[in-house]
Design a protein around this motif. Sequence first.
Motif, mmCIF file in Angstrom:
data_model
loop_
_atom_site.group_PDB
_atom_site.id
_atom_site.type_symbol
_atom_site.label_atom_id
_atom_site.label_comp_id
_atom_site.label_asym_id
_atom_site.label_seq_id
_atom_site.Cartn_x
_atom_site.Cartn_y
_atom_site.Cartn_z
ATOM 1 N N VAL A 77 -30.914 15.799 6.228
ATOM 2 C CA VAL A 77 -31.271 16.057 7.619
ATOM 3 C C VAL A 77 -30.422 15.101 8.443
ATOM 4 C CG1 VAL A 77 -33.093 16.097 9.336
ATOM 5 C CG2 VAL A 77 -33.600 16.702 6.972
ATOM 6 N N LEU A 78 -29.441 15.643 9.134
ATOM 7 C CA LEU A 78 -28.419 14.816 9.770
ATOM 8 C C LEU A 78 -28.670 14.683 11.260
ATOM 9 C CD1 LEU A 78 -25.316 16.305 7.936
ATOM 10 C CD2 LEU A 78 -26.657 14.290 7.318
ATOM 11 N N ALA A 79 -28.392 13.506 11.789
ATOM 12 C CA ALA A 79 -28.523 13.238 13.215
ATOM 13 C C ALA A 79 -27.190 13.495 13.898
ATOM 14 C CB ALA A 79 -28.954 11.790 13.443
ATOM 15 N N ALA A 80 -27.261 13.882 15.173
ATOM 16 C CA ALA A 80 -26.051 14.120 15.947
ATOM 17 C C ALA A 80 -26.372 13.992 17.422
ATOM 18 C CB ALA A 80 -25.495 15.515 15.641
ATOM 19 N N GLY A 81 -25.324 13.831 18.216
ATOM 20 C CA GLY A 81 -25.513 13.747 19.660
ATOM 21 C C GLY A 81 -26.297 12.508 20.056
ATOM 22 N N LEU A 82 -27.417 12.710 20.742
ATOM 23 C CA LEU A 82 -28.234 11.594 21.208
ATOM 24 C C LEU A 82 -29.104 10.994 20.115
ATOM 25 C CD1 LEU A 82 -29.506 13.032 24.621
ATOM 26 C CD2 LEU A 82 -27.554 11.533 24.239
ATOM 27 N N PHE A 138 -36.045 9.483 13.199
ATOM 28 C CA PHE A 138 -34.980 9.793 14.140
ATOM 29 C C PHE A 138 -35.235 9.007 15.425
ATOM 30 C CE2 PHE A 138 -35.078 13.393 11.295
ATOM 31 C CZ PHE A 138 -33.737 13.630 11.061
ATOM 32 N N THR A 139 -34.179 8.539 16.032
ATOM 33 C CA THR A 139 -34.299 7.700 17.219
ATOM 34 C C THR A 139 -33.396 8.219 18.326
ATOM 35 O OG1 THR A 139 -34.751 5.757 15.850
ATOM 36 C CG2 THR A 139 -34.057 5.355 18.123
ATOM 37 N N VAL A 140 -33.945 8.281 19.538
ATOM 38 C CA VAL A 140 -33.149 8.576 20.731
ATOM 39 C C VAL A 140 -33.165 7.313 21.585
ATOM 40 C CG1 VAL A 140 -32.904 10.006 22.784
ATOM 41 C CG2 VAL A 140 -33.715 11.029 20.653
ATOM 42 N N THR A 162 -30.064 9.397 16.391
ATOM 43 C CA THR A 162 -29.580 8.626 15.260
ATOM 44 C C THR A 162 -30.651 8.605 14.182
ATOM 45 O OG1 THR A 162 -30.423 6.547 16.196
ATOM 46 C CG2 THR A 162 -28.153 7.152 16.731
ATOM 47 N N GLY A 163 -30.249 8.305 12.949
ATOM 48 C CA GLY A 163 -31.184 8.263 11.832
ATOM 49 C C GLY A 163 -30.941 9.415 10.884
ATOM 50 N N GLY A 164 -31.985 9.799 10.147
ATOM 51 C CA GLY A 164 -31.863 10.903 9.215
ATOM 52 C C GLY A 164 -31.573 10.429 7.808
ATOM 53 N N GLY A 165 -31.189 11.378 6.945
ATOM 54 C CA GLY A 165 -30.903 11.096 5.544
ATOM 55 C C GLY A 165 -31.467 12.186 4.665
ATOM 56 N N ASN A 166 -31.443 11.977 3.332
ATOM 57 C CA ASN A 166 -31.960 13.013 2.451
ATOM 58 C C ASN A 166 -33.483 13.011 2.462
ATOM 59 O OD1 ASN A 166 -33.047 11.241 0.352
ATOM 60 N ND2 ASN A 166 -30.914 10.832 -0.203
ATOM 61 N N LEU A 167 -34.060 14.049 1.866
ATOM 62 C CA LEU A 167 -35.509 14.244 1.955
ATOM 63 C C LEU A 167 -36.263 13.602 0.800
ATOM 64 C CD1 LEU A 167 -35.612 17.937 3.198
ATOM 65 C CD2 LEU A 167 -35.747 15.833 4.513
ATOM 66 N N ALA A 168 -35.620 12.658 0.130
ATOM 67 C CA ALA A 168 -36.313 11.948 -0.934
ATOM 68 C C ALA A 168 -37.343 10.965 -0.387
ATOM 69 C CB ALA A 168 -35.302 11.209 -1.805
ATOM 70 N N ALA A 169 -37.272 10.688 0.934
ATOM 71 C CA ALA A 169 -38.223 9.768 1.567
ATOM 72 C C ALA A 169 -38.418 10.184 3.014
ATOM 73 C CB ALA A 169 -37.704 8.328 1.489
ATOM 74 N N ALA A 225 -26.989 3.971 33.165
ATOM 75 C CA ALA A 225 -27.174 5.170 33.989
ATOM 76 C C ALA A 225 -26.321 5.102 35.245
ATOM 77 C CB ALA A 225 -28.651 5.326 34.353
ATOM 78 N N ALA A 226 -26.192 3.924 35.820
ATOM 79 C CA ALA A 226 -25.389 3.765 37.026
ATOM 80 C C ALA A 226 -23.904 3.929 36.735
ATOM 81 C CB ALA A 226 -25.649 2.396 37.650
ATOM 82 N N ALA A 227 -23.460 3.458 35.554
ATOM 83 C CA ALA A 227 -22.044 3.538 35.209
ATOM 84 C C ALA A 227 -21.602 4.970 34.917
ATOM 85 C CB ALA A 227 -21.757 2.652 34.000
ATOM 86 N N GLN A 228 -22.526 5.819 34.449
ATOM 87 C CA GLN A 228 -22.243 7.238 34.190
ATOM 88 C C GLN A 228 -21.065 7.419 33.242
ATOM 89 O OE1 GLN A 228 -21.903 9.424 37.874
ATOM 90 N NE2 GLN A 228 -23.748 8.520 38.732
ATOM 91 N N VAL A 229 -21.044 6.614 32.180
ATOM 92 C CA VAL A 229 -19.947 6.680 31.214
ATOM 93 C C VAL A 229 -20.441 7.128 29.835
ATOM 94 C CG1 VAL A 229 -18.197 5.330 29.999
ATOM 95 C CG2 VAL A 229 -18.596 4.942 32.432
ATOM 96 N N ARG A 230 -21.509 6.518 29.332
ATOM 97 C CA ARG A 230 -21.973 6.816 27.978
ATOM 98 C C ARG A 230 -22.597 8.207 27.911
ATOM 99 N NH1 ARG A 230 -25.133 2.055 24.972
ATOM 100 N NH2 ARG A 230 -24.809 3.614 23.322
ATOM 101 N N ASN A 231 -22.372 8.895 26.769
ATOM 102 C CA ASN A 231 -23.002 10.200 26.563
ATOM 103 C C ASN A 231 -23.801 10.229 25.267
ATOM 104 O OD1 ASN A 231 -20.995 10.212 24.644
ATOM 105 N ND2 ASN A 231 -19.999 12.087 25.348
ATOM 106 N N ASP A 232 -24.143 9.040 24.743
ATOM 107 C CA ASP A 232 -24.918 8.971 23.512
ATOM 108 C C ASP A 232 -26.265 8.298 23.721
ATOM 109 O OD1 ASP A 232 -23.849 6.489 24.044
ATOM 110 O OD2 ASP A 232 -23.342 6.018 21.961
ATOM 111 N N VAL A 233 -26.706 8.192 24.977
ATOM 112 C CA VAL A 233 -28.023 7.655 25.304
ATOM 113 C C VAL A 233 -28.704 8.624 26.270
ATOM 114 C CG1 VAL A 233 -27.489 5.224 24.886
ATOM 115 C CG2 VAL A 233 -26.991 6.227 27.115
ATOM 116 N N ALA A 234 -30.039 8.564 26.302
ATOM 117 C CA ALA A 234 -30.812 9.489 27.127
ATOM 118 C C ALA A 234 -31.277 8.799 28.409
ATOM 119 C CB ALA A 234 -32.021 10.005 26.347
ATOM 120 N N VAL A 235 -31.188 9.516 29.515
ATOM 121 C CA VAL A 235 -31.667 9.001 30.794
ATOM 122 C C VAL A 235 -33.167 9.273 30.898
ATOM 123 C CG1 VAL A 235 -31.501 9.176 33.298
ATOM 124 C CG2 VAL A 235 -29.431 9.309 31.912
ATOM 125 N N THR A 236 -33.940 8.238 31.147
ATOM 126 C CA THR A 236 -35.387 8.333 31.280
ATOM 127 C C THR A 236 -35.790 7.906 32.693
ATOM 128 O OG1 THR A 236 -35.782 6.047 30.594
ATOM 129 C CG2 THR A 236 -35.583 7.699 28.839
#
Length: 222
Positions: free
Chosen positions: A84-89, A102-104, A91-98, A112-123
Amino acid sequence: MHRIDTSGNVDNRFHPGNPATGQQATLIDQDWLNAVQEEIVGVILAANIDLEKGTNDQLAAAIVALIAGVVGDGSGAVATTRQVLAAGLVTGGGNLAADRTFTVTPATTAEAAAQVRNDVAVTPASLAGLVSLTQIGGAWIIRIGPVIAQLFSGTVTDNNTTILTLPQAFPNEARAGFVNGGRPIATADSNGPYVSGIGLSSVSIYSALDISVSVNVLVFGR
């Protein structure tokens, strides 16, 4: 699969026979032998194990593999070797042995003010310092990103420059200021108040009126 049903069976069970009583031994036919064979073979093949003559532990290996979930059974089981692979925003994942987490990651206000990163979520917390309204007494402090607008009121003296302290000092730059004056007289013999200077912590307003007047002031900075 079926229980033995050939001649000589007793209640569909094998019997060795008894010559003394005339009981016939149970006849083993190809139908029963093939049924037993295919039942065993079916389990081994379901575990994706190739049949091999001379290997006598394949049924046990197949049962262990199926119970461990190494292969699916077509009815919703998921192989533990699958990822189970993570992508985009995410992170985490791995095989289903355990169990996997997943983390956002939330964006900071600065991100948010810099408007540069695209791998974090705006809350909402990310925007708390970017779009806000703060009241200091009767003054409004309005923030939109790095821009700060201050709206407040004051009194300017007659025929003079009045320096009004800003409700909140600008941290970096004072850009522009505007003022509207309320004149209690109808004559137009003198110029009304206007902004003659602006700094990080104060604004200068000159008025050529012959009386003191109340004004509303709007200043922009960052």
